[in-house]
Design an enzyme around this catalytic site. Structure first.
Site, PDB file in Angstrom:
ATOM      1  CD1 TRP A  28      -3.599  -1.239   1.265  1.00 54.36           C
ATOM      2  CD2 TRP A  28      -4.600  -3.112   1.978  1.00 54.36           C
ATOM      3  NE1 TRP A  28      -4.404  -0.902   2.337  1.00 54.36           N
ATOM      4  CE2 TRP A  28      -5.029  -2.039   2.785  1.00 54.36           C
ATOM      5  CE3 TRP A  28      -5.117  -4.386   2.235  1.00 54.36           C
ATOM      6  CZ2 TRP A  28      -5.935  -2.205   3.831  1.00 54.36           C
ATOM      7  CZ3 TRP A  28      -6.023  -4.547   3.276  1.00 54.36           C
ATOM      8  CH2 TRP A  28      -6.424  -3.472   4.058  1.00 54.36           C
ATOM      9  NE  ARG A  29      -2.402  -6.935   3.974  1.00 52.85           N
ATOM     10  CZ  ARG A  29      -3.153  -6.700   5.063  1.00 52.85           C
ATOM     11  NH1 ARG A  29      -2.604  -6.187   6.133  1.00 52.85           N
ATOM     12  NH2 ARG A  29      -4.434  -6.999   5.068  1.00 52.85           N
ATOM     13  CE1 TYR A  59      -4.880  -0.232  -2.018  1.00 55.19           C
ATOM     14  CE2 TYR A  59      -3.739  -1.664  -3.563  1.00 55.19           C
ATOM     15  CZ  TYR A  59      -4.897  -1.287  -2.904  1.00 55.19           C
ATOM     16  OH  TYR A  59      -6.061  -1.985  -3.134  1.00 55.19           O
ATOM     17  CG  HIS A 126      -9.610   2.078  -4.788  1.00 55.24           C
ATOM     18  ND1 HIS A 126      -8.353   2.413  -4.353  1.00 55.24           N
ATOM     19  CD2 HIS A 126      -9.934   0.958  -4.114  1.00 55.24           C
ATOM     20  CE1 HIS A 126      -7.949   1.528  -3.461  1.00 55.24           C
ATOM     21  NE2 HIS A 126      -8.900   0.641  -3.290  1.00 55.24           N
ATOM     22  CB  SER A 156     -12.484  -1.861  -6.908  1.00 52.90           C
ATOM     23  OG  SER A 156     -12.272  -2.560  -5.710  1.00 52.90           O
ATOM     24  CD  GLN A 178      -9.482  -5.309  -6.542  1.00 51.90           C
ATOM     25  OE1 GLN A 178      -8.945  -5.097  -5.455  1.00 51.90           O
ATOM     26  NE2 GLN A 178      -8.919  -4.962  -7.671  1.00 51.90           N
ATOM     27  CG  LEU A 210      -5.541 -15.552   2.775  1.00 57.72           C
ATOM     28  CD1 LEU A 210      -4.077 -15.790   3.133  1.00 57.72           C
ATOM     29  CD2 LEU A 210      -6.281 -16.891   2.669  1.00 57.72           C
ATOM     30  N   GLY A 212      -7.966 -10.347   5.055  1.00 58.14           N
ATOM     31  CA  GLY A 212      -6.995  -9.395   5.594  1.00 58.14           C
ATOM     32  C   GLY A 212      -6.123  -9.988   6.694  1.00 58.14           C
ATOM     33  N   GLY A 269      -2.069 -11.118  -0.686  1.00 58.31           N
ATOM     34  CA  GLY A 269      -1.615  -9.914   0.009  1.00 58.31           C
ATOM     35  C   GLY A 269      -0.401 -10.133   0.896  1.00 58.31           C
TER      36      GLY A 269
HETATM   37  N1  LIG Z   1     -10.176  -2.749  -3.895  1.00 61.44           N
HETATM   38  C1  LIG Z   1     -10.093  -2.575  -2.599  1.00 61.44           C
HETATM   39  O1  LIG Z   1     -10.818  -1.770  -1.995  1.00 61.44           O
HETATM   40  C2  LIG Z   1      -9.075  -3.378  -1.848  1.00 61.44           C
HETATM   41  C3  LIG Z   1      -9.064  -3.375  -0.442  1.00 61.44           C
HETATM   42  C4  LIG Z   1      -8.111  -4.184   0.192  1.00 61.44           C
HETATM   43  C5  LIG Z   1      -7.226  -4.944  -0.564  1.00 61.44           C
HETATM   44  N2  LIG Z   1      -7.270  -4.891  -1.925  1.00 61.44           N
HETATM   45  C6  LIG Z   1      -6.363  -5.708  -2.774  1.00 61.44           C
HETATM   46  O2  LIG Z   1      -6.304  -7.024  -2.272  1.00 61.44           O
HETATM   47  C7  LIG Z   1      -4.941  -7.350  -2.010  1.00 61.44           C
HETATM   48  C8  LIG Z   1      -4.857  -8.363  -0.913  1.00 61.44           C
HETATM   49  O3  LIG Z   1      -5.458  -7.845   0.268  1.00 61.44           O
HETATM   50  P1  LIG Z   1      -4.915  -8.290   1.679  1.00 61.44           P
HETATM   51  O4  LIG Z   1      -3.498  -7.897   1.830  1.00 61.44           O
HETATM   52  O5  LIG Z   1      -5.875  -7.837   2.704  1.00 61.44           O
HETATM   53  O6  LIG Z   1      -4.994  -9.901   1.484  1.00 61.44           O
HETATM   54  P2  LIG Z   1      -5.142 -11.103   2.503  1.00 61.44           P
HETATM   55  O7  LIG Z   1      -4.373 -12.224   1.883  1.00 61.44           O
HETATM   56  O8  LIG Z   1      -6.557 -11.312   2.841  1.00 61.44           O
HETATM   57  O9  LIG Z   1      -4.420 -10.630   3.831  1.00 61.44           O
HETATM   58  C9  LIG Z   1      -3.042 -10.466   3.892  1.00 61.44           C
HETATM   59  C10 LIG Z   1      -2.648 -10.533   5.353  1.00 61.44           C
HETATM   60  O10 LIG Z   1      -2.799 -11.878   5.768  1.00 61.44           O
HETATM   61  C11 LIG Z   1      -1.568 -12.348   6.271  1.00 61.44           C
HETATM   62  N3  LIG Z   1      -1.374 -13.710   5.771  1.00 61.44           N
HETATM   63  C12 LIG Z   1      -1.248 -14.102   4.493  1.00 61.44           C
HETATM   64  N4  LIG Z   1      -1.063 -15.438   4.411  1.00 61.44           N
HETATM   65  C13 LIG Z   1      -1.079 -15.879   5.654  1.00 61.44           C
HETATM   66  C14 LIG Z   1      -0.936 -17.178   6.203  1.00 61.44           C
HETATM   67  N5  LIG Z   1      -0.721 -18.246   5.447  1.00 61.44           N
HETATM   68  N6  LIG Z   1      -1.007 -17.285   7.535  1.00 61.44           N
HETATM   69  C15 LIG Z   1      -1.204 -16.197   8.299  1.00 61.44           C
HETATM   70  N7  LIG Z   1      -1.331 -14.939   7.836  1.00 61.44           N
HETATM   71  C16 LIG Z   1      -1.277 -14.788   6.508  1.00 61.44           C
HETATM   72  C17 LIG Z   1      -0.498 -11.464   5.698  1.00 61.44           C
HETATM   73  O11 LIG Z   1       0.610 -11.415   6.579  1.00 61.44           O
HETATM   74  P3  LIG Z   1       2.096 -11.687   5.997  1.00 61.44           P
HETATM   75  O12 LIG Z   1       2.397 -10.569   5.076  1.00 61.44           O
HETATM   76  O13 LIG Z   1       2.927 -11.688   7.230  1.00 61.44           O
HETATM   77  O14 LIG Z   1       2.075 -13.020   5.314  1.00 61.44           O
HETATM   78  C18 LIG Z   1      -1.204 -10.144   5.584  1.00 61.44           C
HETATM   79  O15 LIG Z   1      -1.129  -9.421   6.795  1.00 61.44           O
HETATM   80  C19 LIG Z   1      -4.298  -5.988  -1.718  1.00 61.44           C
HETATM   81  O16 LIG Z   1      -2.888  -5.994  -1.853  1.00 61.44           O
HETATM   82  C20 LIG Z   1      -4.956  -5.150  -2.779  1.00 61.44           C
HETATM   83  O17 LIG Z   1      -4.353  -5.351  -4.030  1.00 61.44           O
HETATM   84  C21 LIG Z   1      -8.178  -4.132  -2.569  1.00 61.44           C
END
Ligand SMILES: NC(=O)c1ccc[n+]([C@@H]2O[C@H](COP(=O)([O-])OP(=O)(O)OC[C@H]3O[C@@H](n4cnc5c(N)ncnc54)[C@H](OP(=O)(O)O)[C@@H]3O)[C@@H](O)[C@H]2O)c1
Length: 305
Positions: A28-29, A59, A126, A156, A178, A210, A212, A269
């Site tokens: 996503w990012r 994405y 999705h 999802s 998902q 986490l 987001g 993420g």
């Molecule tokens: N199906 C859907 O509708 C849907 C919607 C959203 C997401 N997704 C899927 O889920 C995946 C993950 O989502 P997400 O990116 O929101 O996941 P997430 O892990 O909940 O959040 C990621 C965010 O948390 C930060 N982060 C991660 N580890 C950290 C830590 N140890 N300490 C502080 N900040 C931390 C990251 O920053 P840094 O990059 O700086 O570490 C990033 O900004 C997406 O890539 C996608 O594949 C699906």
């Protein structure tokens, strides 16, 4: 202390023959980085054992994340055999959802081209399109599988009954569900989704494990967010468990998901290589039942009934 089992081995995706590591990597990012940075993130994920890479056509806007991933694969085609490539379609900005046969087919073909792969291992709708008959969605999936370009299917953001309706029209089992799921976003524990996964042997893929990034906030910043006091209490418990286990807070938040009996696969993420590597700490955390319920209760701000 009896620790809840956290299995570090790859597990089947639903009832399919595909096997995935207990952590996946999401894109996503992912768009916006250089090819070299993109490769470093993919390499780091593969090095820790991740094999499932979760994409979506939207994405990065207009396929940019899939395109970047496809460029990495074009540069290093040998990586493909170590991966399960998952993607999604069905969101159309401005509509907002379209799971008609024509759109799904077109979106699927476009993802294949951008990702530069011959087959997609897991194709997911999705978000549910309330106007698409599940029989029509099932029919496209069947045709794509028959053509040999699609291996397994998932959904999802579907409710359990939307899942059931689609499954009713498919001659093979849906492999994955998902939902948004983290120790901050607990709905799938309560709305029957994880029960459905257990009952039908469907693999839950947890998006935003986490929350987001909310679970990475400092206390002062967390206090200013919606549900701030509850979030601060949750971070407090996560930090206490992290200190006890000698890991970071994120590892406890991921372990909370991994300890659930449905075999949840959190989708990472982070865009930082060091954090990708650190996430395997979650696989060696020891959480007791009491720890797990303490996290749940802090998140909901009330004792579990
Ligand atoms: N199906 C859907 O509708 C849907 C919607 C959203 C997401 N997704 C899927 O889920 C995946 C993950 O989502 P997400 O990116 O929101 O996941 P997430 O892990 O909940 O959040 C990621 C965010 O948390 C930060 N982060 C991660 N580890 C950290 C830590 N140890 N300490 C502080 N900040 C931390 C990251 O920053 P840094 O990059 O700086 O570490 C990033 O900004 C997406 O890539 C996608 O594949 C699906």
């Amino acid at each position: 202390m009896d620790a809840l089992p956290i299995r570090a081995e790859p597990r089947p995706l639903g009832r399919s023959s595909l096997h995935a590591f207990p952590l996946a990597y999401g894109s996503w990012r992912f768009a916006g980085s250089s090819l070299r940075e993109a490769r470093a993130k993919i390499d780091a994920a593969l090095e820790i054992g991740v094999n499932l890479f979760d994409h979506a056509d939207i994405y990065g806007g207009d396929g940019a994340a899939e395109e970047l991933f496809g460029k990495v694969l074009a540069e290093a085609p040998n990586l493909r055999s170590r991966m399960l490539v998952a993607t999604k379609g069905g969101i159309v900005p401005g509509v907002p959802y379209d799971s008609s046969a024509a759109h799904v087919r077109e979106a699927f073909e476009a993802s294949l081209r951008r990702l530069r792969v011959d087959t997609i291992d897991l194709y997911q709708i999705h978000r549910p399109d309330l106007l698409a008959h599940p029989g029509e969605v099932a029919d496209v999936f069947v045709r794509l599988r028959d053509a040999g370009t699609l291996r397994e299917v998932g959904v999802s953001n579907y409710t359990p009954s939307q899942f059931e309706a689609l499954q009713r029209f498919l001659p093979f089992p849906i492999a994955t569900h998902q939902p948004e799921l983290s120790c901050w976003a607990l709905a799938p524990l309560r709305d029957g989704l994880l029960d459905q996964c257990l009952r039908l042997h469907v693999t839950p893929l947890a998006w935003s494990p986490l929350a987001g990034g909310l679970l990475g906030l400092g206390v002062a910043e967390a206090r200013g967010r919606a549900g701030g006091e509850r979030l601060v209490a949750l971070l407090g418990i996560l930090d206490a468990l992290a200190a006890r286990e000698g890991v970071g807070r994120a590892a406890i938040a991921l372990a909370f998901l991994l300890a659930h009996p449905a075999g949840v696969i959190p989708i990472l993420g982070t865009q930082r290589v060091a954090r990708i590597r650190e996430s395997t700490d979650a696989l060696r955390v020891h959480l007791s039942r009491a720890d797990w319920y303490a996290v749940l209760e802090a998140s909901q701000g009330a004792p579990h009934p």
